[in-house]
Design a protein around this motif. Structure first.
Motif, PDB file in Angstrom:
ATOM      1  N   GLY A   1      22.116  47.049  52.458  1.00  7.28           N
ATOM      2  CA  GLY A   1      22.487  47.776  50.970  1.00  7.28           C
ATOM      3  C   GLY A   1      23.660  47.825  50.610  1.00  7.28           C
ATOM      4  O   GLY A   1      24.017  48.648  49.757  1.00  7.28           O
ATOM      5  N   ARG A   2      24.680  47.181  51.287  1.00 11.06           N
ATOM      6  CA  ARG A   2      26.090  47.520  50.943  1.00 11.06           C
ATOM      7  C   ARG A   2      26.372  46.687  49.302  1.00 11.06           C
ATOM      8  O   ARG A   2      26.141  45.645  49.273  1.00 11.06           O
ATOM      9  CB  ARG A   2      26.965  46.852  51.869  1.00 11.06           C
ATOM     10  N   VAL A   3      27.165  47.482  48.710  1.00 15.54           N
ATOM     11  CA  VAL A   3      27.280  47.142  47.282  1.00 15.54           C
ATOM     12  C   VAL A   3      28.072  45.803  47.296  1.00 15.54           C
ATOM     13  O   VAL A   3      28.066  44.936  46.229  1.00 15.54           O
ATOM     14  CB  VAL A   3      27.755  48.034  46.373  1.00 15.54           C
ATOM     15  N   ASP A   4      28.592  45.337  48.329  1.00 16.09           N
ATOM     16  CA  ASP A   4      29.677  44.154  48.495  1.00 16.09           C
ATOM     17  C   ASP A   4      28.994  43.132  49.211  1.00 16.09           C
ATOM     18  O   ASP A   4      29.653  42.044  49.148  1.00 16.09           O
ATOM     19  CB  ASP A   4      31.027  44.520  48.725  1.00 16.09           C
TER      20      ASP A   4
ATOM     21  N   LYS B   1      32.967  47.157  44.977  1.00 15.42           N
ATOM     22  CA  LYS B   1      31.982  46.206  44.400  1.00 15.42           C
ATOM     23  C   LYS B   1      32.718  44.866  43.816  1.00 15.42           C
ATOM     24  O   LYS B   1      31.994  43.931  43.898  1.00 15.42           O
ATOM     25  CB  LYS B   1      31.623  46.816  42.909  1.00 15.42           C
ATOM     26  N   ASP B   2      33.744  44.866  43.566  1.00 10.61           N
ATOM     27  CA  ASP B   2      34.726  43.812  43.088  1.00 10.61           C
ATOM     28  C   ASP B   2      35.219  43.180  44.229  1.00 10.61           C
ATOM     29  O   ASP B   2      35.988  42.034  43.960  1.00 10.61           O
ATOM     30  CB  ASP B   2      35.790  44.193  42.143  1.00 10.61           C
TER      31      ASP B   2
ATOM     32  N   GLU C   1      34.966  36.762  46.643  1.00 12.54           N
ATOM     33  CA  GLU C   1      36.184  37.744  46.247  1.00 12.54           C
ATOM     34  C   GLU C   1      36.633  38.123  47.624  1.00 12.54           C
ATOM     35  O   GLU C   1      37.966  38.142  47.621  1.00 12.54           O
ATOM     36  CB  GLU C   1      35.976  38.859  45.107  1.00 12.54           C
ATOM     37  N   ARG C   2      35.854  38.766  48.301  1.00 13.63           N
ATOM     38  CA  ARG C   2      36.554  39.412  49.682  1.00 13.63           C
ATOM     39  C   ARG C   2      37.196  38.377  50.536  1.00 13.63           C
ATOM     40  O   ARG C   2      38.100  38.598  51.021  1.00 13.63           O
ATOM     41  CB  ARG C   2      35.387  40.117  50.464  1.00 13.63           C
ATOM     42  N   LEU C   3      36.585  37.270  50.614  1.00 11.85           N
ATOM     43  CA  LEU C   3      37.299  36.004  51.262  1.00 11.85           C
ATOM     44  C   LEU C   3      38.453  35.433  50.671  1.00 11.85           C
ATOM     45  O   LEU C   3      39.550  35.112  51.403  1.00 11.85           O
ATOM     46  CB  LEU C   3      36.504  34.830  51.237  1.00 11.85           C
ATOM     47  N   LYS C   4      38.464  35.480  49.487  1.00 13.51           N
ATOM     48  CA  LYS C   4      39.863  34.930  48.686  1.00 13.51           C
ATOM     49  C   LYS C   4      41.052  36.154  48.892  1.00 13.51           C
ATOM     50  O   LYS C   4      42.019  35.522  49.269  1.00 13.51           O
ATOM     51  CB  LYS C   4      39.560  35.056  47.132  1.00 13.51           C
ATOM     52  N   ILE C   5      40.706  37.338  48.856  1.00 14.90           N
ATOM     53  CA  ILE C   5      41.621  38.221  48.961  1.00 14.90           C
ATOM     54  C   ILE C   5      41.844  38.272  50.666  1.00 14.90           C
ATOM     55  O   ILE C   5      43.255  38.563  51.103  1.00 14.90           O
ATOM     56  CB  ILE C   5      40.956  39.866  48.753  1.00 14.90           C
TER      57      ILE C   5
END
Ligand code: UP5
Ligand code: MG
Length: 187
Positions: free
Chosen positions: A132-135, A60-61, A143-147
Motif C-alpha cells: 500500500g505504499r503510495v509510491d 507520491k511524485d 520517476e524514483r529510478l530516474k532521480i
C-alpha cells in the motif's frame, strides 16, 4: 546519545534494491539501530505534522523532500536514542542532502553501503511488494529510478572516492546478499 560520537553507516541503493531488508538482518546480527529516512518521512505524514501534506505529495511524485526536513528528523531520532551505532537507510539521496547533513549534524558517516541492483529487478520487487505504499506504482517507480540515477549515484560516487564505500551485489536471495554484507561488520 549524549557525549558520544555514534558510529554511522549510510545505506544506499535504488528503489527496491533491498536496503530495508538487509538493514533488518544487520540489526538482528550486529545490534545496530535502523533509521529509514523514508519511514521517518512516512511517520510524519501519519502524524499529521505541518509538513505532512508536502511530504506526501513529494513521495507520491517520487521526488526528494527538502533536505532540512529529512535531516532534522534523522537528528531527532539519533539524539533521542541510547544507541551508539546507526544504519541510516535511504539517505542521503542527493549531494544537497549530503551537504545539509554535514552542516547540521557536523559529521560524516563512518562507512557507506551501496546495494547494486539492475533496474528491472528493482522495479519487479517494488511492484510485487503490495503493502500500500503510495509510491509503489509503475509511474512513480519510473520517476524514483530516474532521480536515483541522476541525483543519488553522484553521492555513491563521492563516497567511493573517499574510500568509504562498500559496494554489494544486490542480486540473488536475501540470504546470499546478507552473506556479502556480514564480513563488513564481522571484522
Ligand atoms: N526483496 C528484498 N530483497 C529481495 C531479494 N533479494 N530477492 C527478492 N525480493 C527481495 O525490498 C523491496 C521489496 O523487495 C520488498 O518487498 C522485499 O521483500 C523484496 P526492500 O528491502 O524494501 O528495498 P528498499 O531498498 O528498502 O526499497 P524502498 O522501496 O524502501 O526504497 P526507496 O529508496 O525507494 O524508498 P524509501 O522509503 O527510502 O524512500 C521513499 C521516498 O521517500 C523517496 O522516493 C522520496 O520521495 C522520499 N525520501 C526523501 O525525499 N528523502 C529521503 O532522504 C528519503 C526518502
Ligand atoms: Mg526501504
Amino acid at each position: 546519545p549524549r557525549g558520544i560520537t555514534p558510529f554511522i553507516t549510510f545505506v544506499l541503493g535504488g528503489p527496491g534494491s533491498g536496503k530495508g531488508t538487509q538493514c533488518a538482518r544487520i540489526v538482528e546480527n550486529f545490534g545496530f539501530t535502523h533509521l529509514s529516512a523514508g519511514d521517518l518521512l512516512r511517520q510524519e505524514i501519519s502524524s499529521n505534522s505541518e509538513n505532512g501534506a508536502m511530504i506526501l505529495n513529494t513521495i507520491k511524485d517520487g521526488k526528494i523532500v527538502p533536505s532540512e526536513v529529512t535531516v532534522k528528523l534523522i537528528q531527532k531520532a539519533i539524539e533521542s536514542s541510547e544507541s551508539h551505532k546507526f544504519l541510516i537507510d535511504g539517505f542521503p539521496r542527493t549531494e544537497e542532502n549530503r551537504l545539509t547533513y554535514e552542516r547540521i549534524i557536523g559529521a560524516e558517516p563512518n562507512i557507506v553501503l551501496f546495494f547494486d541492483c539492475p533496474p528491472e529487478e528493482m522495479v519487479k520487487r517494488v511492484l510485487n511488494r503490495r503493502q500500500g505504499r503510495v509510491d509503489d506504482n509503475a509511474n512513480t517507480v519510473k520517476e524514483r529510478l530516474k532521480i536515483f540515477r541522476a541525483l543519488s549515484l553522484p553521492v555513491v560516487n563521492y563516497y567511493a572516492k573517499k574510500g568509504k564505500l562498500y559496494k554489494i551485489d544486490g542480486t540473488g536471495t536475501e540470504d546470499e546478499i546478507f552473506e556479502r554484507v556480514r564480513p563488513i561488520f564481522a571484522a
